[in-house]
Motif scaffolding. Structure first.
Motif, short mmCIF file in Angstrom:
data_model
loop_
_atom_site.label_atom_id
_atom_site.label_comp_id
_atom_site.label_asym_id
_atom_site.label_seq_id
_atom_site.Cartn_x
_atom_site.Cartn_y
_atom_site.Cartn_z
N VAL A 43 -12.32 42.24 23.85
CA VAL A 43 -11.74 41.14 24.61
C VAL A 43 -12.56 39.87 24.37
O VAL A 43 -13.76 39.94 24.10
N GLN A 44 -11.87 38.74 24.46
CA GLN A 44 -12.52 37.43 24.38
C GLN A 44 -12.04 36.57 25.54
O GLN A 44 -10.86 36.63 25.92
N GLY A 45 -12.95 35.79 26.10
CA GLY A 45 -12.61 34.86 27.18
C GLY A 45 -13.18 33.49 26.90
O GLY A 45 -14.18 33.34 26.20
N ALA A 73 -17.29 37.14 23.94
CA ALA A 73 -16.58 38.31 23.41
C ALA A 73 -17.37 39.57 23.73
O ALA A 73 -18.60 39.57 23.76
N ALA A 74 -16.65 40.66 23.99
CA ALA A 74 -17.28 41.94 24.27
C ALA A 74 -16.32 43.05 23.87
O ALA A 74 -15.10 42.85 23.83
N GLY A 91 -21.11 38.96 22.41
CA GLY A 91 -21.55 37.75 21.72
C GLY A 91 -20.63 36.59 21.99
O GLY A 91 -19.89 36.58 22.99
N VAL A 92 -20.65 35.62 21.07
CA VAL A 92 -19.84 34.42 21.22
C VAL A 92 -19.05 34.18 19.94
O VAL A 92 -19.47 34.57 18.84
N VAL A 93 -17.89 33.52 20.09
CA VAL A 93 -17.00 33.18 18.98
C VAL A 93 -16.63 31.71 19.08
O VAL A 93 -16.18 31.25 20.13
N LEU A 147 -16.96 44.33 13.67
CA LEU A 147 -16.28 43.04 13.81
C LEU A 147 -15.70 42.93 15.22
O LEU A 147 -15.28 43.94 15.80
N LEU A 148 -15.65 41.73 15.74
CA LEU A 148 -15.07 41.52 17.06
C LEU A 148 -13.54 41.53 17.02
O LEU A 148 -12.89 42.00 17.94
#
Length: 454
Positions: free
Chosen positions: A158-160, A169-170, A229-231, A308-309
């Motif tokens: 998931v990404q927020g 992202a997690a 992490g972050v995207v 990969l996310l």
């Protein structure tokens, strides 16, 4: 292969003749379904038989070319490696407001999986001139680089939103692996008799005898990876961007047996070249990537995985083949840390509309390179190097299992690809490449599948 290329050229000519002269605004609404036979090919796995496709839902079309929901699936069999692959995935940025959800289930079995050893350039560097014979299946009764594996993977990411273009992202990924000797059903030789591979004469078995592969991992195991992490994402189109940056930085760790923690950094940049040709501006795209274990040690059954996310392809493994350094065989470089770069020029040749569907044809010359940043199991290799070990098959003998001075060698390749894009999301790809680092060169590499490399 010649028939495939000829068919693409014929399609190009037909579609070009039917292309509309006037410009119009593209828009798709409602549901869009792509259902195709899996007419792909790779140097490692051979031809792929089966079916695959994507289901897109665009709603009122306001988000086009990005769909509201996307479901991808595949059921296929590979003629050379005997691989069976089943896949189902879901991806959406709109299921939950301000969040992206990506989930999939994959089952894959490889009865004749190719295992080339660890640390790429440093491993088995003095192979005889005829070693390329043993890079293919069904050539002789010896398949020294063979083993088997079976995989079940279930993942959810998931990404927020944090700010504009920046997301947290997690995710969580469960893996079950079963490894072993080749599961060989035999083949008919020129003499009309059924032949079988010698399972006792493989690199997989030699590594176990020397202690490089540990006893508690040789048959496989489970992993439960958690990543966070972050995207950063400013792409205008996800499937094949014309401009923007897509960058990720995150940690990925296994919390079950054989714990480890990896750091992953990917930077992708898409630069519009304002030549303004009718089919669309060319795009210069490049990716800089680094992945490395920073704590613990990766077990054998997870060393090939590239976390990969967001999964663009159903399998992301090893350094080599379609996902990282094209021109190398699948998983040719297995190691704890690797940095690599991909550079390519994407040029649209023609753009057209057919049966109310939007298409374009493009080419992409490219250059790839990579280098090991952290080798795998150097202590075990050092011990093995002192064992006066000799691998003696029926056809060749070698006794240098590891050369530390080769670890830092830069591996590089170059090639070109041909793309056919359907509604800017479904992209059929054919790529050809050659590795110019001689010790890992295996001739002309061919990959036919879907999507750009990055």
């Amino acid at each position: 292969m010649k028939k495939f290329i000829a068919s693409l050229l014929c399609l190009t000519a037909v579609f070009s003749a039917m292309a509309q002269e006037k410009e119009e605004k593209e828009m798709k609404t409602g549901w869009s379904l792509s259902l195709l036979p899996t007419a792909t090919f790779s140097a490692d796995n051979g031809f792929q038989a089966g079916a695959f496709g994507d289901v897109y839902y665009y709603g009122d079309g306001k988000t086009y070319p990005d769909p509201l929901h996307k479901i991808s699936w595949e059921a296929s069999y590979f003629t050379k490696s005997k691989r069976v692959r089943l896949y189902l995935a879901y991806d959406s940025k709109y299921l939950i407001p301000n969040m992206r959800v990506n989930a999939s289930v994959t089952y894959m079995t490889d009865p004749l999986y190719s295992f080339w050893g660890f640390n790429g350039p440093a491993s088995l560097v003095n192979l005889p001139e005829n070693y390329n014979t043993y890079w293919s299946n069904k050539t002789t009764d010896i398949n020294y680089f063979g083993m088997s594996r079976q995989m079940l993977r279930i993942l959810a990411n998931v990404q927020g939103r944090i700010t504009d273009n920046l997301n947290w992202a997690a995710g969580i990924n469960f893996w079950n692996w079963k490894l072993g000797d080749m599961r060989d059903k035999g083949y008919k030789g020129a003499d009309g008799e059924t032949h079988y591979y010698d399972k006792a004469k493989t690199l997989y078995q030699d590594y176990q005898d020397l202690g490089i592969i540990h006893a508690d991992e040789a048959a496989g195991g489970n992993a439960l990876e958690i990543n966070a992490g972050v995207v950063f994402d400013t792409r205008d189109i996800e499937a094949a961007p014309n401009r923007g940056i897509w960058a990720e930085a995150y940690l990925n760790g296994n919390v079950l047996t054989h714990k480890y923690l990896k750091a992953c950094v990917y930077f992708r940049h898409y630069i519009d070249i304002p030549i303004h040709i009718k089919a669309g501006d060319p795009v210069f795209a490049y990716r800089l990537a680094w992945q490395q274990t920073i704590a613990g040690e990766t077990p054998l059954y997870m060393i090939q995985n590239i976390p990969l996310l967001v999964q663009r392809n159903m399998i992301t493994e090893g350094y080599g083949s379609t996902g990282t350094i094209r021109g190398l065989r699948d998983n040719r470089i297995l190691t704890e840390g690797m940095a690599w770069a991909n550079l390519e020029l994407r040029v649209k040749l023609v753009k057209f509309t057919l049966f109310n569907q939007y298409f374009y044809i493009a080419v992409n010359p490219f250059f790839d390179a990579g280098v090991i940043t952290k080798p795998y199991r150097t202590a075990e290799f050092e011990t093995a190097s002192k064992a006066n070990w000799v691998s003696n098959t029926e056809n060749f003998t070698f006794n240098t299992i590891y050369t530390p001075g080769k670890v830092g060698d830069v591996v590089y390749s170059a090639g070109a690809g041909l793309k056919i894009a359907w509604n800017q999301n479904f992209i059929i790809s054919a790529e050809f490449a050659k590795c110019f680092y001689k010790p890992l060169d295996a001739g002309l590499w061919i990959g036919i599948g879907v999507n750009y490399c990055f």
